[in-house]
Design a protein around this motif. Structure first.
Motif, PDB file in Angstrom:
ATOM      1  N   ARG A 234      -8.449-120.316  50.387  1.00  0.00           N
ATOM      2  CA  ARG A 234      -9.294-121.293  49.668  1.00  0.00           C
ATOM      3  C   ARG A 234      -9.427-120.895  48.199  1.00  0.00           C
ATOM      4  NH1 ARG A 234     -12.150-121.805  54.801  1.00  0.00           N
ATOM      5  NH2 ARG A 234     -13.335-119.937  54.321  1.00  0.00           N
ATOM      6  N   ASN A 235      -9.568-119.597  47.925  1.00  0.00           N
ATOM      7  CA  ASN A 235      -9.656-119.125  46.536  1.00  0.00           C
ATOM      8  C   ASN A 235      -8.370-119.460  45.768  1.00  0.00           C
ATOM      9  OD1 ASN A 235     -12.152-118.054  47.070  1.00  0.00           O
ATOM     10  ND2 ASN A 235     -11.467-115.924  47.192  1.00  0.00           N
ATOM     11  N   ALA A 236      -7.232-119.259  46.433  1.00  0.00           N
ATOM     12  CA  ALA A 236      -5.936-119.553  45.777  1.00  0.00           C
ATOM     13  C   ALA A 236      -5.844-121.041  45.464  1.00  0.00           C
ATOM     14  CB  ALA A 236      -4.791-119.113  46.687  1.00  0.00           C
ATOM     15  N   LYS A 237      -6.312-121.851  46.403  1.00  0.00           N
ATOM     16  CA  LYS A 237      -6.284-123.307  46.164  1.00  0.00           C
ATOM     17  C   LYS A 237      -7.211-123.681  45.006  1.00  0.00           C
ATOM     18  CE  LYS A 237      -6.381-127.787  48.169  1.00  0.00           C
ATOM     19  NZ  LYS A 237      -6.720-128.668  49.265  1.00  0.00           N
ATOM     20  N   GLU A 238      -8.392-123.093  44.994  1.00  0.00           N
ATOM     21  CA  GLU A 238      -9.358-123.372  43.919  1.00  0.00           C
ATOM     22  C   GLU A 238      -8.772-123.012  42.548  1.00  0.00           C
ATOM     23  OE1 GLU A 238     -13.203-121.472  44.459  1.00  0.00           O
ATOM     24  OE2 GLU A 238     -13.650-121.758  42.324  1.00  0.00           O
ATOM     25  N   ALA A 239      -7.975-121.939  42.515  1.00  0.00           N
ATOM     26  CA  ALA A 239      -7.368-121.506  41.250  1.00  0.00           C
ATOM     27  C   ALA A 239      -6.190-122.400  40.847  1.00  0.00           C
ATOM     28  CB  ALA A 239      -6.910-120.055  41.366  1.00  0.00           C
ATOM     29  N   GLY A 240      -5.764-123.281  41.761  1.00  0.00           N
ATOM     30  CA  GLY A 240      -4.679-124.214  41.422  1.00  0.00           C
ATOM     31  C   GLY A 240      -3.308-123.765  41.889  1.00  0.00           C
ATOM     32  N   LEU A 241      -3.251-122.703  42.730  1.00  0.00           N
ATOM     33  CA  LEU A 241      -1.958-122.220  43.208  1.00  0.00           C
ATOM     34  C   LEU A 241      -1.364-123.182  44.243  1.00  0.00           C
ATOM     35  CD1 LEU A 241      -2.995-119.716  41.707  1.00  0.00           C
ATOM     36  CD2 LEU A 241      -1.973-118.305  43.492  1.00  0.00           C
ATOM     37  N   ASP A 242      -0.086-122.966  44.546  1.00  0.00           N
ATOM     38  CA  ASP A 242       0.635-123.889  45.434  1.00  0.00           C
ATOM     39  C   ASP A 242       0.537-123.499  46.905  1.00  0.00           C
ATOM     40  OD1 ASP A 242       1.901-125.475  43.254  1.00  0.00           O
ATOM     41  OD2 ASP A 242       2.738-123.506  42.771  1.00  0.00           O
ATOM     42  N   GLY A 243       0.157-122.244  47.184  1.00  0.00           N
ATOM     43  CA  GLY A 243       0.117-121.828  48.581  1.00  0.00           C
ATOM     44  C   GLY A 243      -0.096-120.344  48.708  1.00  0.00           C
ATOM     45  N   VAL A 244       0.126-119.842  49.927  1.00  0.00           N
ATOM     46  CA  VAL A 244      -0.070-118.406  50.181  1.00  0.00           C
ATOM     47  C   VAL A 244       1.083-117.837  51.013  1.00  0.00           C
ATOM     48  CG1 VAL A 244      -2.603-118.371  50.067  1.00  0.00           C
ATOM     49  CG2 VAL A 244      -1.474-118.902  52.236  1.00  0.00           C
ATOM     50  N   VAL A 245       1.196-116.506  50.941  1.00  0.00           N
ATOM     51  CA  VAL A 245       2.058-115.764  51.856  1.00  0.00           C
ATOM     52  C   VAL A 245       1.162-115.295  52.992  1.00  0.00           C
ATOM     53  CG1 VAL A 245       3.654-113.830  52.124  1.00  0.00           C
ATOM     54  CG2 VAL A 245       3.259-114.791  49.857  1.00  0.00           C
ATOM     55  N   CYS A 246       1.586-115.530  54.224  1.00  0.00           N
ATOM     56  CA  CYS A 246       0.796-115.059  55.363  1.00  0.00           C
ATOM     57  C   CYS A 246       1.721-114.885  56.562  1.00  0.00           C
ATOM     58  CB  CYS A 246      -0.328-116.057  55.682  1.00  0.00           C
ATOM     59  SG  CYS A 246       0.252-117.715  56.083  1.00  0.00           S
ATOM     60  N   SER A 247       1.181-114.346  57.639  1.00  0.00           N
ATOM     61  CA  SER A 247       1.967-114.251  58.870  1.00  0.00           C
ATOM     62  C   SER A 247       2.173-115.674  59.394  1.00  0.00           C
ATOM     63  CB  SER A 247       1.203-113.406  59.888  1.00  0.00           C
ATOM     64  OG  SER A 247       1.414-113.902  61.184  1.00  0.00           O
ATOM     65  N   PRO A 248       3.307-115.934  60.052  1.00  0.00           N
ATOM     66  CA  PRO A 248       3.520-117.292  60.587  1.00  0.00           C
ATOM     67  C   PRO A 248       2.421-117.686  61.562  1.00  0.00           C
ATOM     68  CG  PRO A 248       5.179-115.740  61.435  1.00  0.00           C
ATOM     69  CD  PRO A 248       4.443-115.046  60.343  1.00  0.00           C
ATOM     70  N   LEU A 249       1.815-116.679  62.212  1.00  0.00           N
ATOM     71  CA  LEU A 249       0.763-116.980  63.186  1.00  0.00           C
ATOM     72  C   LEU A 249      -0.494-117.501  62.499  1.00  0.00           C
ATOM     73  CD1 LEU A 249       1.253-113.809  65.421  1.00  0.00           C
ATOM     74  CD2 LEU A 249       2.186-116.096  65.758  1.00  0.00           C
ATOM     75  N   GLU A 250      -0.600-117.288  61.174  1.00  0.00           N
ATOM     76  CA  GLU A 250      -1.772-117.731  60.419  1.00  0.00           C
ATOM     77  C   GLU A 250      -1.526-119.030  59.652  1.00  0.00           C
ATOM     78  OE1 GLU A 250      -1.829-114.122  58.360  1.00  0.00           O
ATOM     79  OE2 GLU A 250      -2.550-113.072  60.126  1.00  0.00           O
ATOM     80  N   ALA A 251      -0.338-119.598  59.771  1.00  0.00           N
ATOM     81  CA  ALA A 251      -0.016-120.799  58.994  1.00  0.00           C
ATOM     82  C   ALA A 251      -0.954-121.961  59.354  1.00  0.00           C
ATOM     83  CB  ALA A 251       1.445-121.197  59.214  1.00  0.00           C
TER      84      ALA A 251
END
Ligand code: C5P
Length: 234
Positions: free
Chosen positions: A147-164
């Motif tokens: 949510r913080n990354a989205k608020e900052a205007g980023l396009d997405g995140v790196v995460c485990s596929p299980l967390e997508a």
């Protein structure tokens, strides 16, 4: 955004990387490639330019994390390399991520995609709580970082596929989930913990899978790449 398979080029030098890429020269689809710290620190901007010259898309995975002003200036330099995707650590705060985005954006408004690392897939909930004193579940922490990354205007995140799925729930379906930790069902997990197959990653909602050893260490890397494409992109 079209789903794609990103090959992690975890090689120590340009020679090994280019010898690996030569195997793909007859492929109609040029693979999207990830250059991480090992290859970048070993071979520098020259390997980025050479891979670009060969027509591949590049995810420059350097995971920046510093004070906002430093990150902004570093991103300004990286922006000139004309890669397609790069990243920062979300734990650097919303202010740092905003600064990264500002540095990355060129005068004409164009920029590479910018994504944030949430919790590294090597960080356990126990280490996060006991060592870092983050008093939350790892999933709540990942959702909040996203949510913080989205608020900052980023396009997405790196995460485990299980967390997508968790990330899509927190930030919407257009917010990108870029997921390493991919293994074929019949293969070894190596040192990865939170893993799944390309087909399952697609079902959970990954936009890009980052695949290293299942392709780079395969007896036939081109066949392994094609198998990933088939299972993930259809
Ligand atoms: O060989 P393997 O498929 O495990 O490679 C996964 C790649 O994704 C490596 O380059 C690794 O550094 C990277 N990565 C990861 N987990 C993260 C972030 C990046 O495995 N959380």
């Amino acid at each position: 955004m079209n789903r794609d398979v990103i090959i992690a080029c975890d090689f120590p030098n340009a020679e090994e990387t280019l010898a690996f890429l030569d195997k793909f020269k007859d492929e109609s689809r040029k693979p999207f490639l990830k250059i991480g710290m090992e290859l970048y620190y070993g071979a520098g901007n020259e390997i980025v330019k050479e891979i670009k010259r060969r027509g591949h898309k590049i995810f420059l995975d350097l995971k920046l994390h510093d004070i906002p002003n430093t990150v902004k200036k570093a991103m300004r330099i990286l922006s000139a390399l004309d890669v397609d995707m790069t990243n920062v650590h979300a734990s650097g705060t919303v202010e740092m991520m905003r600064a990264a985005l500002e540095g990355l954006t060129r005068p004409d408004g164009s920029r590479p995609m910018l994504i944030a690392v949430t919790q590294l897939t090597s960080t356990s909930e126990e280490a996060m709580q006991k060592q870092l004193l983050i008093n939350a579940s790892i999933n709540d922490s990942i959702a909040q970082y996203a949510r913080n990354a989205k608020e900052a205007g980023l396009d997405g995140v790196v995460c485990s596929p299980l967390e997508a799925g968790l990330v899509k729930e927190a930030c919407g379906k257009d917010f990108l989930a870029v997921t390493p930790g991919i293994r074929f069902a019949d293969a070894a997990a190596d040192d990865q913990k939170r893993i799944t197959t390309p087909a399952r990653a697609r079902e959970i909602g990954s936009d890009f899978i980052v695949v290293g050893r299942p392709i780079t260490a395969a007896a036939d890397p081109v066949a392994a790449y094609r198998r990933c494409l088939e299972d993930f992109c259809g």
